[in-house]
Design an enzyme around this catalytic site. Structure first.
Site: not given
Length: 227
Positions: A58, A60, A65, A89, A144-145, A219, A224
């Site tokens: 999503t 947010s 934000h 996004s 991978d953050g 994750t 995901q």
């Protein structure tokens, strides 16, 4: 959450968030006014609620934000370096890019290739934001953050847009002394806490709990929820 009135445009959304005191800083107001949420969200972009952007992800709610930018504002100054984990996004990455100025750099890291590509297309809908990509004032990478992005570390500001069960140590390690990390922490499908992690000039790390929140999980790409 702000009321449902006056949501017909980005400007009216920002005014509503200001009226409800989610936005207090003039710099945050400028950033959220300049970056039109309508370019980053296909459905109901000006409603103060999270919206699906696919792949179980999503964007947010606007008030979240605003809260994140307010908490990070002091660390998002001209010339600083910032990281947006789970950039989705690209909306908040763009807002951060506005705040760091012409000499600053923001990296948005997203593990879903299609979302990373779409976020770049979203930025390119605005000529100035497109120039951020060209100049690498804003850079979108796939990865991978949870491991941060060591190539441009350390960071003055780190934002995480998904909930971790525990704070990833890599993000703390990549936080610059004097820097700040904002991250939701808690179990999946339960209420989480929005945490502020500050690293002092001597490297000491402190945490402060702000509020209860509900975010999608931070994750792996493999785990995901593809919806």
């Amino acid at each position: 959450m702000a009321t449902s009135r006056d949501r017909s445009s980005n400007q009216s959304l920002v005014q509503s968030l200001k009226g409800h005191r989610y936005i207090r800083s003039s710099r945050v107001a400028e950033a959220m006014t300049f970056v039109d949420r309508g370019n980053f969200c296909q459905f109901n972009p000006y409603r103060d609620a999270p919206q699906s952007i696919g792949y179980g992800v999503t964007i947010s709610a606007p008030h979240m934000h605003a809260i994140a930018l307010e908490l990070l504002e002091d660390c998002l100054y001209e010339g600083c370096t910032a990281l947006d984990v789970g950039s989705g996004s690209g909306y908040l990455t763009a807002c951060m890019g506005y705040l760091v100025g012409e000499t600053g750099h923001v990296v948005g890291i997203e593990h879903i290739d299609d979302l990373a590509r779409q976020s770049q297309l979203n930025l390119r809908k605005n000529r100035t934001l497109a120039s951020y990509l060209t100049s690498e004032r804003v850079k979108i990478v796939v990865g991978d953050g949870r491991q941060g992005f060591s190539s441009t570390a350390p960071y003055d500001a780190i934002h995480v847009g998904a909930a971790a069960v525990n704070i990833p140590q890599a993000l703390i390690d990549q936080l610059k002394p004097g820097g700040r990390l904002i991250i939701p922490v808690g179990p999946q499908n339960h209420t989480q806490k929005l945490l502020q992690v500050d690293k002092a000039p001597d490297g000491t790390v402190t945490q402060h709990r702000h509020m209860s929140v509900s975010f999608v999980p931070l994750t792996s790409k493999k785990n995901q929820c593809w919806s």
